[in-house]
Every structure is written in structure tokens, then in C-alpha cells.
Design a protein around this motif. Structure first.
Motif, PDB file in Angstrom:
ATOM      1  N   SER A  69       0.823  -1.213   0.000  1.00  0.00           N
ATOM      2  CA  SER A  69       0.000   0.000   0.000  1.00  0.00           C
ATOM      3  C   SER A  69       0.858   1.263   0.000  1.00  0.00           C
TER       4      SER A  69
ATOM      5  N   LYS B 108       2.590   4.072  -7.288  1.00  0.00           N
ATOM      6  CA  LYS B 108       1.901   3.622  -8.501  1.00  0.00           C
ATOM      7  C   LYS B 108       2.891   3.807  -9.646  1.00  0.00           C
TER       8      LYS B 108
ATOM      9  N   TYR C  68       3.397   3.782 -13.796  1.00  0.00           N
ATOM     10  CA  TYR C  68       2.901   3.749 -15.166  1.00  0.00           C
ATOM     11  C   TYR C  68       4.066   3.352 -16.065  1.00  0.00           C
TER      12      TYR C  68
ATOM     13  N   ASN D 226       3.429  10.140  -5.323  1.00  0.00           N
ATOM     14  CA  ASN D 226       3.505   8.694  -5.149  1.00  0.00           C
ATOM     15  C   ASN D 226       3.231   7.971  -6.471  1.00  0.00           C
ATOM     16  N   THR D 227       3.659   8.587  -7.576  1.00  0.00           N
ATOM     17  CA  THR D 227       3.455   8.016  -8.910  1.00  0.00           C
ATOM     18  C   THR D 227       4.739   8.121  -9.704  1.00  0.00           C
TER      19      THR D 227
ATOM     20  N   ASP E  56      -2.356   2.778 -20.054  1.00  0.00           N
ATOM     21  CA  ASP E  56      -3.108   3.483 -19.022  1.00  0.00           C
ATOM     22  C   ASP E  56      -3.444   4.904 -19.457  1.00  0.00           C
TER      23      ASP E  56
ATOM     24  N   CYS F 233      -2.159   7.822 -17.237  1.00  0.00           N
ATOM     25  CA  CYS F 233      -0.761   8.180 -17.466  1.00  0.00           C
ATOM     26  C   CYS F 233      -0.648   9.201 -18.588  1.00  0.00           C
TER      27      CYS F 233
END
Length: 197
Positions: free
Chosen positions: A54, A58, A60, A129-130, A152, A155
């Protein structure tokens, strides 16, 4: 007669009383048995994995036709900061994704070896956080365009916002699936294409 000492889960683990009401009392001798310790270890492992996954960023993935051109574009024009490889990618997370369902139109027949480390690709921080993972493998588009493909839509929307905020020349060719063109510093055309699943 011996007195059976029992601890309820609400006393042992300090669970809220309403949750302890649903769990039966656990005798202390079975709690510290081999089976009880294994169950506690599995619960602890599950909790640790949940916290690890968690908190993982993330990611892409964008497949490009030329990693050096992509590096100039993402670092030079979009000014994306380099990012460290997330820990969960060290365990071959991406190997399971595969490219079995990818249209051959997007795949390069002969990936070009460049000075960039093609095994790891490029990693950029897109948002807090990507992260963005750039890998080689896409073919050149029509008219020798540099093609960047992604599965995606979110993205590509983030990248389009970044292009717009940097006031770069772009043209949206299609909205569904998203496809737009951008000019880089060398006036090369970069085609950003969403691959519909």
C-alpha cells in the motif's frame, strides 16, 4: 482441579471490544502452540505485505521506440526528476505483465541498442507517489515519428497536462483512445498513444 487460564483476543491484542465479541476465547496453551505461532506469523506477514504494497508508488509504464530520444524528452522538455526503482520491481513484478495482448503494430521488430541501460529502462517521478517507467520496444510511427505507447489513459492524461503546463506544441489527434503529437527540442514529432485493452 486445575484452573484453565483463558485470554480473550480483545485482552491479548487490545482489539476494540466490539471486535472481540465476534471472536471466541482463545486458551493460552493453544495460542502458544506451534499452530498458534504459525497463525500469528502468517497474520504478521500479511500485515507487513499489506503495508509494503500500500505504500509502494503507482507505476505507469510507457513503451518507446528510442530510449535516448525519450530521455531527452522526459528530462529536458518535461523536466521530470529521475526516480529510484521501486522495491517491488526488484522481484520481477513487470515480468508477469507480458506483452501477449499487445498489438504488433506497436512493437518494434528490432529494438535498437542505445547507450542507455535498456534492461532497466528509465524511471521518473511523475507525482508524489506516482512513477513513470520508460522501456524500449515500440516501433516508429508513421513518417518516422517517435512513438510512445501506454496501456493506461491516466498516465497519458498526466503527461498531456505536463505538456500543456510547459507550453509545448501539441495536437490531440483522437480522444478515445487518447492519441496526441508533441514536438521535442529537435523538432521531432513524438506520438503519445493509448493502447486500448
Amino acid at each position: 482441579m486445575g484452573l484453565l487460564l483463558e485470554l480473550t483476543t480483545s485482552n491479548l491484542f487490545s482489539l476494540p471490544p466490539f471486535l472481540g465479541a465476534f471472536l471466541p476465547p482463545i486458551p493460552i496453551d493453544s495460542l502458544f502452540s506451534t499452530q498458534g505461532i504459525m497463525v500469528m506469523l502468517l497474520v504478521a506477514y500479511g500485515g507487513a505485505m499489506w503495508m509494503f504494497l500500500s505504500s509502494a508508488p503507482k507505476v505507469y509504464t510507457v513503451m518507446v521506440s528510442d530510449l535516448q530520444v525519450a530521455q531527452q524528452f522526459y528530462e529536458g522538455l518535461l523536466d521530470l526528476p529521475a526516480a529510484d526503482v521501486p522495491l517491488h520491481y526488484y522481484y520481477n513484478y513487470e515480468q508477469g505483465m507480458g506483452a501477449g495482448g499487445l498489438d504488433p503494430m506497436y512493437m518494434s521488430v528490432n529494438p535498437v541498442a542505445t547507450g542507455v541501460n535498456t534492461a532497466d529502462g528509465l524511471w521518473y517521478q511523475l507525482k508524489k507517489n506516482t512513477q513513470l517507467h520508460i522501456i524500449s520496444g515500440a516501433n516508429d510511427g508513421n513518417g518516422n515519428r517517435q512513438r510512445h505507447v501506454c496501456f493506461d489513459r491516466d498516465c497519458l492524461e498526466e503527461l498531456l497536462l505536463r505538456v500543456q503546463s510547459r507550453r509545448l506544441k501539441y495536437k490531440i489527434r483522437r480522444d478515445r483512445p487518447l492519441n496526441f503529437l508533441v514536438k521535442d527540442i529537435e523538432q521531432r514529432t513524438i506520438e503519445m498513444a493509448e493502447v486500448a485493452n
